[in-house]
Design an enzyme around this catalytic site. Structure first.
Site, PDB file in Angstrom:
ATOM      1  N   CYS A   1       0.821  -1.226   0.000  1.00 20.56           N
ATOM      2  CA  CYS A   1       0.000   0.000   0.000  1.00 20.56           C
ATOM      3  C   CYS A   1       0.851   1.271   0.000  1.00 20.56           C
ATOM      4  O   CYS A   1       0.357   2.345  -0.336  1.00 20.56           O
ATOM      5  CB  CYS A   1      -0.937   0.010   1.200  1.00 20.56           C
ATOM      6  SG  CYS A   1      -2.091  -1.365   1.165  1.00 20.56           S
TER       7      CYS A   1
ATOM      8  N   HIS B   1      -3.298   7.384   2.235  1.00 19.25           N
ATOM      9  CA  HIS B   1      -3.685   6.053   1.775  1.00 19.25           C
ATOM     10  C   HIS B   1      -5.089   5.764   2.318  1.00 19.25           C
ATOM     11  O   HIS B   1      -5.403   6.078   3.462  1.00 19.25           O
ATOM     12  CB  HIS B   1      -2.683   5.021   2.289  1.00 19.25           C
ATOM     13  CG  HIS B   1      -3.116   3.608   2.053  1.00 19.25           C
ATOM     14  ND1 HIS B   1      -3.541   3.169   0.831  1.00 19.25           N
ATOM     15  CD2 HIS B   1      -3.217   2.544   2.894  1.00 19.25           C
ATOM     16  CE1 HIS B   1      -3.879   1.893   0.920  1.00 19.25           C
ATOM     17  NE2 HIS B   1      -3.692   1.489   2.171  1.00 19.25           N
TER      18      HIS B   1
ATOM     19  N   ASN C   1      -9.981   0.157  -0.532  1.00 15.35           N
ATOM     20  CA  ASN C   1      -8.519   0.217  -0.454  1.00 15.35           C
ATOM     21  C   ASN C   1      -7.935  -0.321  -1.768  1.00 15.35           C
ATOM     22  O   ASN C   1      -8.023  -1.516  -2.024  1.00 15.35           O
ATOM     23  CB  ASN C   1      -8.063  -0.612   0.744  1.00 15.35           C
ATOM     24  CG  ASN C   1      -6.548  -0.617   0.913  1.00 15.35           C
ATOM     25  OD1 ASN C   1      -5.813  -0.178   0.035  1.00 15.35           O
ATOM     26  ND2 ASN C   1      -6.093  -1.135   2.043  1.00 15.35           N
TER      27      ASN C   1
HETATM   28  O1  UT7 Z   1      -3.907  -0.996   3.602  1.00 13.60           O
HETATM   29  C1  UT7 Z   1      -3.191  -1.819   4.440  1.00 13.60           C
HETATM   30  C2  UT7 Z   1      -3.493  -1.554   5.821  1.00 13.60           C
HETATM   31  N1  UT7 Z   1      -4.746  -2.143   6.187  1.00 13.60           N
HETATM   32  C3  UT7 Z   1      -5.421  -1.581   7.133  1.00 13.60           C
HETATM   33  O2  UT7 Z   1      -5.004  -0.558   7.604  1.00 13.60           O
HETATM   34  C4  UT7 Z   1      -6.659  -2.251   7.665  1.00 13.60           C
HETATM   35  C5  UT7 Z   1      -6.667  -2.075   9.131  1.00 13.60           C
HETATM   36  N2  UT7 Z   1      -7.775  -2.710   9.834  1.00 13.60           N
HETATM   37  C6  UT7 Z   1      -9.042  -2.288   9.722  1.00 13.60           C
HETATM   38  O3  UT7 Z   1      -9.373  -1.421   8.958  1.00 13.60           O
HETATM   39  C7  UT7 Z   1     -10.069  -2.902  10.666  1.00 13.60           C
HETATM   40  O4  UT7 Z   1      -9.403  -3.614  11.669  1.00 13.60           O
HETATM   41  C8  UT7 Z   1     -11.070  -3.848   9.955  1.00 13.60           C
HETATM   42  C9  UT7 Z   1     -12.031  -3.013   9.137  1.00 13.60           C
HETATM   43  C10 UT7 Z   1     -10.331  -4.833   9.090  1.00 13.60           C
HETATM   44  C11 UT7 Z   1     -11.902  -4.610  10.993  1.00 13.60           C
HETATM   45  O5  UT7 Z   1     -12.542  -3.721  11.882  1.00 13.60           O
HETATM   46  P1  UT7 Z   1     -12.490  -3.982  13.454  1.00 13.60           P
HETATM   47  O6  UT7 Z   1     -13.312  -2.932  14.063  1.00 13.60           O
HETATM   48  O7  UT7 Z   1     -11.022  -4.034  13.833  1.00 13.60           O
HETATM   49  O8  UT7 Z   1     -13.212  -5.373  13.601  1.00 13.60           O
HETATM   50  P2  UT7 Z   1     -12.639  -6.775  14.134  1.00 13.60           P
HETATM   51  O9  UT7 Z   1     -11.652  -7.351  13.171  1.00 13.60           O
HETATM   52  O10 UT7 Z   1     -12.191  -6.598  15.554  1.00 13.60           O
HETATM   53  O11 UT7 Z   1     -13.950  -7.655  14.100  1.00 13.60           O
HETATM   54  C12 UT7 Z   1     -15.086  -7.314  14.880  1.00 13.60           C
HETATM   55  C13 UT7 Z   1     -16.211  -8.285  14.570  1.00 13.60           C
HETATM   56  C14 UT7 Z   1     -15.805  -9.745  14.641  1.00 13.60           C
HETATM   57  O12 UT7 Z   1     -16.883 -10.457  15.209  1.00 13.60           O
HETATM   58  P3  UT7 Z   1     -16.865 -10.892  16.775  1.00 13.60           P
HETATM   59  O13 UT7 Z   1     -15.635 -11.760  16.915  1.00 13.60           O
HETATM   60  O14 UT7 Z   1     -16.755  -9.591  17.547  1.00 13.60           O
HETATM   61  O15 UT7 Z   1     -18.155 -11.596  16.933  1.00 13.60           O
HETATM   62  C15 UT7 Z   1     -15.657 -10.161  13.181  1.00 13.60           C
HETATM   63  O16 UT7 Z   1     -15.906 -11.529  12.988  1.00 13.60           O
HETATM   64  O17 UT7 Z   1     -16.684  -8.079  13.239  1.00 13.60           O
HETATM   65  C16 UT7 Z   1     -16.726  -9.324  12.531  1.00 13.60           C
HETATM   66  N3  UT7 Z   1     -16.475  -9.081  11.129  1.00 13.60           N
HETATM   67  C17 UT7 Z   1     -17.456  -8.793  10.257  1.00 13.60           C
HETATM   68  N4  UT7 Z   1     -18.801  -8.722  10.380  1.00 13.60           N
HETATM   69  C18 UT7 Z   1     -19.519  -8.392   9.297  1.00 13.60           C
HETATM   70  C19 UT7 Z   1     -15.282  -9.020  10.479  1.00 13.60           C
HETATM   71  N5  UT7 Z   1     -15.474  -8.705   9.184  1.00 13.60           N
HETATM   72  C20 UT7 Z   1     -16.823  -8.569   9.020  1.00 13.60           C
HETATM   73  C21 UT7 Z   1     -17.619  -8.245   7.928  1.00 13.60           C
HETATM   74  N6  UT7 Z   1     -18.963  -8.176   8.104  1.00 13.60           N
HETATM   75  N7  UT7 Z   1     -17.115  -7.971   6.701  1.00 13.60           N
END
Ligand code: UT7
Length: 343
Positions: free
Chosen positions: A118, A267, A297
């Site tokens: 990225c 980014h 992204n």
């Molecule tokens: O460009 C390279 C750099 N990349 C980044 O900077 C990405 C950085 N990370 C992020 O943007 C965020 O961490 C994400 C958007 C990927 C995830 O958001 P989060 O608030 O950190 O969520 P999480 O991974 O902690 O997941 C929370 C919940 C989980 O469920 P439980 O375990 O709390 O029941 C996941 O299973 O959300 C669930 N989940 C989803 N639910 C619906 C994960 N993906 C999805 C989804 N739809 N697409």
């Protein structure tokens, strides 16, 4: 003793290209267990563009490059080099840059790819700027082009909702530095910390290419290619910290106050990460280029596409100070400062 002129790198053309097919959150929700509400709330993404079956990363890059050349009032014959930042090359080799060169009708000048995921465009800008200051090239096409949809596991909701395809390009020109005419690239800072390499990756699809025990753990999706794996919340935490640090570092390095920044061109990974960096810089969000809602992204294409967006909206004014930043796999991250010098 040879006398060298002091050169400055200027952005003289900007372009972008997005494939026609738009995949909305609602449509994605019919493919994988997710919802428009979850994606919007956690990421700010509403839709993404997806490359056509018969298109390649080089096609996206070539289209963006054509627009940037047209914007600069130049043709491919005026270009000395092409650099393509990409994580999703058409082939392992030859470079996507060499394919773009051919598609644009260029010949006999250097063309190569760089891979910093990225951060590819930010790394590329730093690299090309250094080469142009050193007198190596007069005009360079720098492109960020990606077909991230080709390396996603479309069953994995934690990653497939986050990415999109597209390309952005700039034409860079070296001009003799003029103390009475401030403008152009100011400078860059780059970082990488490979101890974080396992938090965000796409393993190689060819088992023979990965030695040792890693080979047994290769993830190969249904299409038989590598797929993105990410520990999202850990990446998020480090991204916010490192981006906050790097924007401060680049300002300190070049003696610029944060109040002097006119535009943050970040980014586009997650609107919450963009907002955290803007807050750190005490910048209003209307001074930040935002495309994550429509593009998601697009990895190395996201910074030039965000630049293209504010440029085409007529928001950039001569003499304004732009801060580019990016963070991604490696982890590799960095920032560039540019004083806008295009009328
Ligand atoms: O460009 C390279 C750099 N990349 C980044 O900077 C990405 C950085 N990370 C992020 O943007 C965020 O961490 C994400 C958007 C990927 C995830 O958001 P989060 O608030 O950190 O969520 P999480 O991974 O902690 O997941 C929370 C919940 C989980 O469920 P439980 O375990 O709390 O029941 C996941 O299973 O959300 C669930 N989940 C989803 N639910 C619906 C994960 N993906 C999805 C989804 N739809 N697409």
């Amino acid at each position: 003793m040879a006398l060298y002129k002091e050169m400055t790198t200027h952005m003289i053309g900007v372009g972008g290209y997005l494939p026609e097919r738009v995949l909305s959150n609602d449509e994605l929700s019919t493919m994988v267990a997710t919802s428009d509400e979850w994606i919007r709330e956690r990421t700010g993404i509403c839709q993404r563009h997806i490359i056509a079956k018969d298109q390649y990363t080089s096609d996206l890059g070539a289209e963006a490059a054509k627009q940037a050349l047209q914007d600069a009032g130049l043709t491919i014959d005026d270009i000395d080099a092409i650099v393509v930042a990409t994580t999703t090359p058409d082939l392992i080799f030859p470079s996507t840059a060499s394919i773009v060169q051919h598609k644009l009708g260029g010949k006999d000048f250097p063309a190569w790819d760089i891979q910093a995921v990225c951060s590819g465009f930010v790394y590329g800008l730093a690299q090309v700027d250094g080469m142009m200051r050193g007198g190596m090239f007069n005009r360079v096409l720098l492109i960020g082009a990606e077909s991230m949809s080709r390396i996603l596991d479309w069953q994995d909701r934690s990653t497939c909702v986050l990415f999109g395809d597209g390309a952005g390009a700039v034409v860079l020109e070296a001009r003799e530095s003029d103390p009475n005419h401030e403008g152009g690239m100011i400078g860059s800072v780059l970082h990488c910390d490979g101890s974080y390499r396992n938090l965000l990756m796409a393993k190689h699809s060819h088992p023979g290419a990965v030695p040792g025990e890693d080979a047994a753990n290769l993830y190969i999706d249904s299409a038989g290619v590598a797929a993105v794996e990410m520990k999202g919340n850990e990446v998020f935490r480090v991204a916010v910290t490192k981006l906050g640090e790097v924007v401060g570092e680049v300002l300190d390095k070049y003696g610029i106050k944060q109040s002097e920044i006119d535009w943050l061109v970040p980014h586009q990974a997650n609107i919450r990460i963009l907002q955290a960096t803007a807050k750190k810089l005490k910048m209003n969000q209307d001074r930040m280029a935002v495309t994550v809602d429509r593009h998601a992204n697009t990895s190395s294409a996201s910074v030039p596409l965000a630049l293209n967006h504010i440029y085409r909206e007529g928001k950039l004014k001569l003499g304004q100070l732009l801060l580019f930043e990016a963070f991604g796999g490696g982890f590799a991250w960095g920032a560039n400062l540019v004083r806008w010098s295009k009328d």
